[in-house]
Write a protein that holds these residues in place. Structure first.
Motif, PDB file in Angstrom:
ATOM      1  N   GLY A 123       0.715  -1.130   0.181  1.00  0.00           N
ATOM      2  CA  GLY A 123       0.020   0.086  -0.243  1.00  0.00           C
ATOM      3  C   GLY A 123       1.045   1.251   0.096  1.00  0.00           C
ATOM      4  N   VAL A 124       0.396   2.360   0.027  1.00  0.00           N
ATOM      5  CA  VAL A 124       0.834   4.250   0.161  1.00  0.00           C
ATOM      6  C   VAL A 124      -0.236   4.586   1.251  1.00  0.00           C
ATOM      7  CG1 VAL A 124       1.792   4.134  -2.245  1.00  0.00           C
ATOM      8  CG2 VAL A 124      -0.940   4.254  -1.601  1.00  0.00           C
ATOM      9  N   PHE A 125       0.826   5.277   2.443  1.00  0.00           N
ATOM     10  CA  PHE A 125       0.353   6.292   3.032  1.00  0.00           C
ATOM     11  C   PHE A 125       0.087   7.086   2.652  1.00  0.00           C
ATOM     12  CE2 PHE A 125       1.633   1.532   4.527  1.00  0.00           C
ATOM     13  CZ  PHE A 125       0.770   1.462   5.296  1.00  0.00           C
ATOM     14  N   LEU A 126      -0.559   7.649   2.464  1.00  0.00           N
ATOM     15  CA  LEU A 126      -1.106   9.306   2.163  1.00  0.00           C
ATOM     16  C   LEU A 126      -0.528  10.371   3.313  1.00  0.00           C
ATOM     17  CD1 LEU A 126      -4.194   7.929   0.364  1.00  0.00           C
ATOM     18  CD2 LEU A 126      -1.242   8.252  -0.599  1.00  0.00           C
ATOM     19  N   ASP A 127       0.307  11.142   2.692  1.00  0.00           N
ATOM     20  CA  ASP A 127      -0.046  12.553   3.899  1.00  0.00           C
ATOM     21  C   ASP A 127       0.779  13.182   4.807  1.00  0.00           C
ATOM     22  OD1 ASP A 127      -0.335  13.553   0.844  1.00  0.00           O
ATOM     23  OD2 ASP A 127      -2.516  13.573   0.998  1.00  0.00           O
ATOM     24  N   GLY A 128       1.206  11.207   4.980  1.00  0.00           N
ATOM     25  CA  GLY A 128       1.348  11.557   6.911  1.00  0.00           C
ATOM     26  C   GLY A 128       0.763  10.822   7.742  1.00  0.00           C
ATOM     27  N   TYR A 129      -0.906  10.725   6.963  1.00  0.00           N
ATOM     28  CA  TYR A 129      -1.530  10.388   8.401  1.00  0.00           C
ATOM     29  C   TYR A 129      -1.986   9.284   9.033  1.00  0.00           C
ATOM     30  CZ  TYR A 129      -4.266  14.641   6.474  1.00  0.00           C
ATOM     31  OH  TYR A 129      -4.384  16.793   5.592  1.00  0.00           O
ATOM     32  N   ASP A 130      -1.249   8.050   7.966  1.00  0.00           N
ATOM     33  CA  ASP A 130      -0.748   6.646   8.800  1.00  0.00           C
ATOM     34  C   ASP A 130       0.518   6.968   8.416  1.00  0.00           C
ATOM     35  OD1 ASP A 130      -1.642   4.625   9.904  1.00  0.00           O
ATOM     36  OD2 ASP A 130      -3.269   3.913   8.348  1.00  0.00           O
ATOM     37  N   ARG A 131       0.425   5.119   9.045  1.00  0.00           N
ATOM     38  CA  ARG A 131       1.804   4.893   8.612  1.00  0.00           C
ATOM     39  C   ARG A 131       2.112   2.945   8.618  1.00  0.00           C
ATOM     40  NH1 ARG A 131       4.179   7.340  13.950  1.00  0.00           N
ATOM     41  NH2 ARG A 131       4.251   4.794  14.624  1.00  0.00           N
TER      42      ARG A 131
END
Length: 157
Positions: A123-131
């Motif tokens: 996956g891709v974790f978007l804009d620093g909202y999740d890790r």
């Protein structure tokens, strides 16, 4: 303006369960079973607004800690081979922000009298909202709970 970013990651988790691939697969195939083991945290709430476990189908799930942030997970099923694999893609959002988008593959392999399950989330974790660490911890918790369900003989709906 908000700074945009993507953080791609792959998480691979394996479990050996003393249950047949049929029983482990069944635990992924109904909302009743998933509601028993599929929460990523203790004392979290979870509900399904839609659940269509079939190729081309999808589900919409809301979950989160009691009284806390609510996460929305949307899933679409692309490939389902009963008792062998599930391939789906989905996204997670909260408060109108997309946090994650990715693909999930779950494989069920006979192993002696049990099952070796391999779960891969790309996956891709978007804009620093999740890790990725959050997902890995959540998946580990859920897969441990799945093992407990299988031991109790309750994983199938």
């Amino acid at each position: 303006m908000t700074k945009r970013s993507v953080h791609p990651a792959t998480i691979v988790l394996e479990r050996a369960y003393e249950a047949s691939p049929e029983r482990v697969f069944a635990a992924w195939s109904t909302p009743e079973a998933l509601l028993r083991w599929g929460s990523p945290g203790d004392d979290w709430e979870m509900s399904y607004e839609r659940f269509e476990f079939r190729e081309g189908g999808g589900d919409l799930c809301r979950f989160g800690p009691k009284g806390g942030e609510v996460y929305v997970n949307e899933t679409r099923y692309f490939d389902i081979v009963p008792n062998e694999r599930i391939v789906s893609a989905g996204s997670m959002s909260s408060a109108g922000k997309r946090l994650f988008a990715g693909m999930l593959t779950v494989e069920f392999h006979p192993s002696g009298s049990g099952c070796r399950m391999v779960m891969t989330e790309q996956g891709v974790f978007l804009d620093g909202y999740d890790r990725p660490e959050n997902h890995e911890a959540g998946w580990n918790h859920m897969l441990d709970q799945l093992g407990d369900e299988l031991k109790r003989g309750r994983a199938a709906a």
